[in-house]
Design a protein around this motif. Sequence first.
Motif, PDB file in Angstrom:
ATOM      1  N   LEU A 246      83.353  33.055  62.152  1.00  0.00           N
ATOM      2  CA  LEU A 246      82.817  32.115  61.154  1.00  0.00           C
ATOM      3  C   LEU A 246      82.487  30.743  61.752  1.00  0.00           C
ATOM      4  O   LEU A 246      81.457  30.150  61.430  1.00  0.00           O
ATOM      5  CB  LEU A 246      83.818  31.965  60.006  1.00  0.00           C
ATOM      6  CG  LEU A 246      83.276  31.203  58.800  1.00  0.00           C
ATOM      7  CD1 LEU A 246      82.148  31.988  58.149  1.00  0.00           C
ATOM      8  CD2 LEU A 246      84.372  30.942  57.776  1.00  0.00           C
ATOM      9  N   ALA A 247      83.349  30.253  62.656  1.00  0.00           N
ATOM     10  CA  ALA A 247      83.117  28.920  63.228  1.00  0.00           C
ATOM     11  C   ALA A 247      81.797  28.874  64.001  1.00  0.00           C
ATOM     12  O   ALA A 247      81.066  27.883  63.938  1.00  0.00           O
ATOM     13  CB  ALA A 247      84.277  28.536  64.138  1.00  0.00           C
ATOM     14  N   VAL A 248      81.464  29.951  64.711  1.00  0.00           N
ATOM     15  CA  VAL A 248      80.202  30.002  65.448  1.00  0.00           C
ATOM     16  C   VAL A 248      79.028  30.027  64.474  1.00  0.00           C
ATOM     17  O   VAL A 248      78.032  29.325  64.648  1.00  0.00           O
ATOM     18  CB  VAL A 248      80.143  31.242  66.366  1.00  0.00           C
ATOM     19  CG1 VAL A 248      78.789  31.349  67.039  1.00  0.00           C
ATOM     20  CG2 VAL A 248      81.231  31.177  67.402  1.00  0.00           C
ATOM     21  N   VAL A 249      79.166  30.849  63.434  1.00  0.00           N
ATOM     22  CA  VAL A 249      78.103  30.958  62.435  1.00  0.00           C
ATOM     23  C   VAL A 249      77.821  29.586  61.806  1.00  0.00           C
ATOM     24  O   VAL A 249      76.673  29.167  61.686  1.00  0.00           O
ATOM     25  CB  VAL A 249      78.487  31.993  61.350  1.00  0.00           C
ATOM     26  CG1 VAL A 249      77.484  31.991  60.221  1.00  0.00           C
ATOM     27  CG2 VAL A 249      78.593  33.378  61.949  1.00  0.00           C
ATOM     28  N   GLN A 250      78.882  28.880  61.466  1.00  0.00           N
ATOM     29  CA  GLN A 250      78.696  27.557  60.845  1.00  0.00           C
ATOM     30  C   GLN A 250      78.070  26.562  61.811  1.00  0.00           C
ATOM     31  O   GLN A 250      77.176  25.805  61.443  1.00  0.00           O
ATOM     32  CB  GLN A 250      80.043  27.034  60.337  1.00  0.00           C
ATOM     33  CG  GLN A 250      80.449  27.702  59.039  1.00  0.00           C
ATOM     34  CD  GLN A 250      81.869  27.345  58.613  1.00  0.00           C
ATOM     35  OE1 GLN A 250      82.652  26.824  59.410  1.00  0.00           O
ATOM     36  NE2 GLN A 250      82.194  27.636  57.369  1.00  0.00           N
ATOM     37  N   ALA A 251      78.528  26.589  63.078  1.00  0.00           N
ATOM     38  CA  ALA A 251      77.968  25.679  64.074  1.00  0.00           C
ATOM     39  C   ALA A 251      76.479  25.945  64.272  1.00  0.00           C
ATOM     40  O   ALA A 251      75.671  25.017  64.374  1.00  0.00           O
ATOM     41  CB  ALA A 251      78.719  25.821  65.398  1.00  0.00           C
ATOM     42  N   LEU A 252      76.090  27.228  64.290  1.00  0.00           N
ATOM     43  CA  LEU A 252      74.684  27.587  64.460  1.00  0.00           C
ATOM     44  C   LEU A 252      73.853  27.146  63.266  1.00  0.00           C
ATOM     45  O   LEU A 252      72.781  26.541  63.419  1.00  0.00           O
ATOM     46  CB  LEU A 252      74.542  29.099  64.626  1.00  0.00           C
ATOM     47  CG  LEU A 252      74.667  29.663  66.026  1.00  0.00           C
ATOM     48  CD1 LEU A 252      74.441  31.163  65.997  1.00  0.00           C
ATOM     49  CD2 LEU A 252      73.673  28.995  66.942  1.00  0.00           C
ATOM     50  N   ASP A 253      74.329  27.453  62.074  1.00  0.00           N
ATOM     51  CA  ASP A 253      73.621  27.076  60.848  1.00  0.00           C
ATOM     52  C   ASP A 253      73.380  25.575  60.827  1.00  0.00           C
ATOM     53  O   ASP A 253      72.287  25.106  60.494  1.00  0.00           O
ATOM     54  CB  ASP A 253      74.430  27.487  59.615  1.00  0.00           C
ATOM     55  CG  ASP A 253      74.230  28.958  59.265  1.00  0.00           C
ATOM     56  OD1 ASP A 253      73.350  29.587  59.884  1.00  0.00           O
ATOM     57  OD2 ASP A 253      74.947  29.470  58.397  1.00  0.00           O
ATOM     58  N   GLN A 254      74.422  24.835  61.200  1.00  0.00           N
ATOM     59  CA  GLN A 254      74.323  23.380  61.181  1.00  0.00           C
ATOM     60  C   GLN A 254      73.295  22.900  62.199  1.00  0.00           C
ATOM     61  O   GLN A 254      72.466  22.046  61.914  1.00  0.00           O
ATOM     62  CB  GLN A 254      75.693  22.795  61.485  1.00  0.00           C
ATOM     63  CG  GLN A 254      75.862  21.387  60.977  1.00  0.00           C
ATOM     64  CD  GLN A 254      77.214  20.820  61.382  1.00  0.00           C
ATOM     65  OE1 GLN A 254      78.000  21.480  62.057  1.00  0.00           O
ATOM     66  NE2 GLN A 254      77.476  19.601  60.989  1.00  0.00           N
ATOM     67  N   PHE A 255      73.339  23.487  63.388  1.00  0.00           N
ATOM     68  CA  PHE A 255      72.419  23.095  64.453  1.00  0.00           C
ATOM     69  C   PHE A 255      70.965  23.338  64.054  1.00  0.00           C
ATOM     70  O   PHE A 255      70.071  22.564  64.362  1.00  0.00           O
ATOM     71  CB  PHE A 255      72.751  23.869  65.728  1.00  0.00           C
ATOM     72  CG  PHE A 255      71.907  23.481  66.903  1.00  0.00           C
ATOM     73  CD1 PHE A 255      72.116  22.272  67.546  1.00  0.00           C
ATOM     74  CD2 PHE A 255      70.908  24.316  67.375  1.00  0.00           C
ATOM     75  CE1 PHE A 255      71.334  21.894  68.634  1.00  0.00           C
ATOM     76  CE2 PHE A 255      70.129  23.952  68.457  1.00  0.00           C
ATOM     77  CZ  PHE A 255      70.345  22.742  69.094  1.00  0.00           C
TER      78      PHE A 255
END
Lengths: 174, 220
Positions: A159-168
């Motif tokens: 989840l943390a990677v998914v959120q970081a990507l979405d944000q980027f």
Amino acid sequence: MERDSTRGYVFVTVGTTSFDALVRIADSRACREALLSRGYSSVVFQIGRGSYIPQKSTGDEDSLKTNYFTFAPSLADFIKNAALIISHAGSGSIFEALRAGRPLVVVANDALMDNHQMELAEELAESKYLFCASPGTLVNTITTMDLSSLIRYPASTPLAVVQALDQFLGFSNQ
Amino acid sequence: MKMEVQWLLWTIFSILVCRFGFALWSRGRALAPCLSKRSFSTLIVLGSGGHTAEMLDLVSMLNHERYSPRCYVAALTDNMSLSKAQRLEESFIQQAAANHKARYLQIYRSREVGQSYLTSMATTTIGMAHGLWIVFRVRPDIILCNGPGTCLPICIAGFLLKVLSFKWVVMVYIESIARVRKLSLTGLLLYKLCLMDQFFVQWPKLKNKFPRAQYVDRLM
């Protein structure tokens, strides 16, 4: 984590590799006796591409019942029902066992040149999620391990990677 | 006439140098063209074994409409990864979440375990050329990879796509959970070459050693 469930089976797995040193030591007389004395009643070997074939035995009184196979489409059932898992250090096998909440002993393959695999096992052993051994120390580990000292591994998600990507990428998180 | 050709070559060269510098400078920054898009063509490199498992775990959690269409790449010698990806995509369709058909491609592997140095050179060249061909044909918005060596040609090709065209490519690397204290060779190369826009590690010790990496805790 639950105590040794008495008279449960031990699952020895090498994944898709070959790791004869592990199968050979787990099949040795000393190891069989150690497992019996800890209350395990049978052993299932998954030997992968290995050439060492463990003995099959039907388990008469006071001896260990043993069986083996090479590969299976999924090891999930063997892992889920095992009382103890003895595994090579591949990350796939390690996390499958940890996520199933089974007691786990990871055995280092000394013969591998670039043995980065043990990094992971040692780190997880430091946190008391599993035990680490080598073919030379496996019998001793089985004899002395205290299963109640193990801590259940807290499974994580990407989840943390998914959120970081979405944000980027500028997606607002709906 | 000769002067004009020379002038033209110098202009092209200068533009390329500027583009190269710009591509390096803007690494890790989200650019305006990205923000206006609603979905991103995503190229996913599957590295076999544990790498594939980790990557598909991540893909299963991505928003299927934002990250679409998806294209999966695996080594020619890896006969498991693409069928696993196919199974995942089928589960998306069952959830009625996939509106595009996914694509599956195979790439020549640069180097097999135990291959000799001389033949490695030849196969690496072929692997590189094939990587370029795939990336230029798919022209993805995003490249997702987590090693091993199979993803190197793809990443270099993705960077070239940035330099040569005005197509923007967001390049993402996630170091494997098995790497606790040291980056893998592929990870180290990509980190040192500054090719990636987002570089994730799963253990705090790695973040301390490689400060430009982003720590995201364990994926499993």
